[in-house]
Design a protein around this motif. Structure first.
Motif: not given
Lengths: 369, 369
Positions: A296-306
């Motif tokens: 996303i938006a040039g970055g990498r974002a972990p899924i947090v929570g369920r």
């Protein structure tokens, strides 16, 4: 559901028909002069057979495999001339629809053979047929004892049938298993027991086991849709499925705050969250909870929570994200093999779950469905 | 896909609309005089909103929740008069379609509120709206700081809006968590900060936490479709989804023979196998490999080997099974909660995966789709 391309859609599957065609051509180049059929069962592995099959036909593919009779009936309406093979077989109650829609059953048992031969003889015609012999899957196909019976009585039992293919299926084609050579050997024995006919053993992975696995026809499925048919090598296939969802909301939470159902994630620092319009009803496996990631938006974002039914929550701390931005959960950056590994399953299951998605077809005019 | 009811279909989902209505009425009895809305997002949790929503409307339900705007647009075509609430909110690009189709957004942020209020004022009209406050999910809904701003400026910010509901959502409604009381308390505080309006906190599970969680409207979802809303008590809901597949082939294998992909099952004794026309593309989770079970011919047969895309293989040793027999993978005998537990997920994910299935609707005339 509304049609594809509505600008208010919050999530979308983009299917690159051009990539499917390119992947098909890679098989043609690699296995030539062998014929290359396409497996389009399970709605073309979730990608949409109504758009995928015509694109492949346009690239010269003339033989298509489906699982269910109903899939074959639907495909016949789309491809009036193609050779369509139904893997589920020819149980007696399937015969009328097979005939009506000019579908070719994969005959999995002596009982299937008897039903299809009787249909040919009743109509005083010759019917095309595929014989499926089992060489170790123990799932569908003639067992060894049935093959022996057929071999001894082939003229009578195959009366009225034109055998267009003898096929089998590898159980371990995606790994370097001794079972591959064993199945190859059994398949050759089976061919020797039957009247001469074109033969097919290899699907996506099997085609990479070597030329001796190619016979007359290879039948890639999952690799056409972007999966890597060589687990230990670089993926020669182009990505096909691009799954994106819009950010619905951004919020900052404090250290110790929890996220989502059962509060399975607790922030270890002040954290920026982006809630994205994709969930397990869209095909994001729930096993990606606190494990998967998005680009996303040039970055990498972990899924947090369920992962929830319609939503996922990303940790976008340090990434410049705004509502309306698109997160890629599957595509060029977050690869199919990465998602499958993180979810603890295979690439096939990931693809076939992408069913609710509104979708856009790229690469062929006039085929948006 | 062909329509439902074709006799050649090898697998089928039967949806009991009468059971959905009965489950809805159970909520009405239990929570009366509170109003009971129905959550029909994700295509009515995989059961088919086009058939489910009219059945519920016929039982007196007049308020429906969906997730996506596209779901709301589709539902408006089916229920011209119902109150339809879109949980995804009112981002600016969603406003035109919300207006056109008379959908009510759940306003999740000050930005959503501004967009919807601006739309009302531009049209010189009053628009119905739902305010969604976050009380601990940290997923969608007004955060505490946004709520404080809204509270101090409610006349201006809610200009042109008729607040038909203030809602929030429990993170741990399915367990005896201290977070429930905490969210209840936060919700009451939020209500006190906003202009008087009907309120809703409880979904399927929350409604069983006690009357203080009911407020003016409860909004069951998954329980309408047969899931147990009380994890530690007998299920008061009737089963809704009955998933069956036909046996395509029976075969005997010997001790030591393997079954399916990667040969993960090896027979410890001479074994009778039945191959059934259901796989993970039909919604049978691949995690049921060598774990799940089916009801067939009065017996119970374990799934052996890996679940494949279109097929599963059952150990039917000692059960009198013939090709064409139907195996129940989900229904009255193999319960939804059993399947979810065996697959390592929740009931919601099991239901929402049942998307490829040809389906038959029982209990309402003229609603087969």
């Amino acid at each position: 559901m509304t049609g594809a391309g509505e600008d208010f859609e919050a999530a979308r599957l983009t299917v690159r028909l051009g990539a499917i065609v390119a992947n098909y051509r890679t098989y043609c180049r690699m296995t030539g002069p062998c014929a290359v059929a396409a497996v389009v069962k399970a709605d073309a592995y979730g990608m949409g057979a109504a758009a995928v099959a015509p694109a492949l036909a346009g690239a010269g593919c003339d033989t298509f495999f489906v699982a269910r009779l109903a899939e074959g009936v639907a495909l016949r309406g789309i491809l009036p001339q193609a050779r369509i093979i139904v893997l589920d077989g020819a149980q007696a109650d399937a015969v009328p629809a097979l005939l009506t829609h000019r579908l070719i059953p994969a005959l999995n048992s002596l009982s299937d053979i008897a039903a299809w031969s009787a249909a040919a003889n009743a109509a005083r015609t010759t019917l095309d047929a595929v014989i499926h012999v089992d060489t170790g899957m123990n799932r569908l196909g003639l067992a060894a004892d049935e093959l022996a019976i057929l071999s001894g009585q082939s003229a009578a039992r195959l009366s009225g049938l034109n055998i267009v293919l003898v096929m089998s299926h590898l159980a371990c084609g995606d790994e370097a298993s001794p079972m591959n050579a064993q199945q190859l050997s059994r398949f050759k024995q089976a061919l020797a027991m039957l009247p001469p006919a074109p033969a097919s053993l290899a699907a996506s992975h099997g085609a990479f086991l070597g030329m001796e696995y190619h016979f007359d026809l290879v039948r890639p499925g999952v690799a056409l849709y972007g999966a890597n048919p060589q687990n230990t090598a670089q993926n020669l296939m182009q990505p096909v499925a691009i799954l994106t969802g819009k950010v619905l909301q951004i919020r900052g939470i404090d250290t110790g705050d929890s996220v989502g159902y059962a509060a399975t994630f607790r922030a270890k620092r002040p954290t920026m969250l982006a809630t994205v319009a994709l969930g397990y009803a869209d095909g994001i496996p729930r096993t990606l909870s606190n494990t998967g990631a998005a680009a996303i938006a040039g970055g990498r974002a972990p899924i947090v929570g369920r992962v929830s039914m319609d939503l996922i929550t990303l940790d976008v701390t340090g990434i410049d994200v705004a509502p309306g931005d698109e997160a890629e959960l599957l595509g060029d950056t977050v690869s199919l093999s990465e998602v499958a590994a993180a979810a603890g399953t295979n690439e096939y299951e990931i693809l076939t779950r992408l069913r609710r998605m509104p979708r856009v077809y790229e690469g062929r005019a006039g085929q948006t469905t």
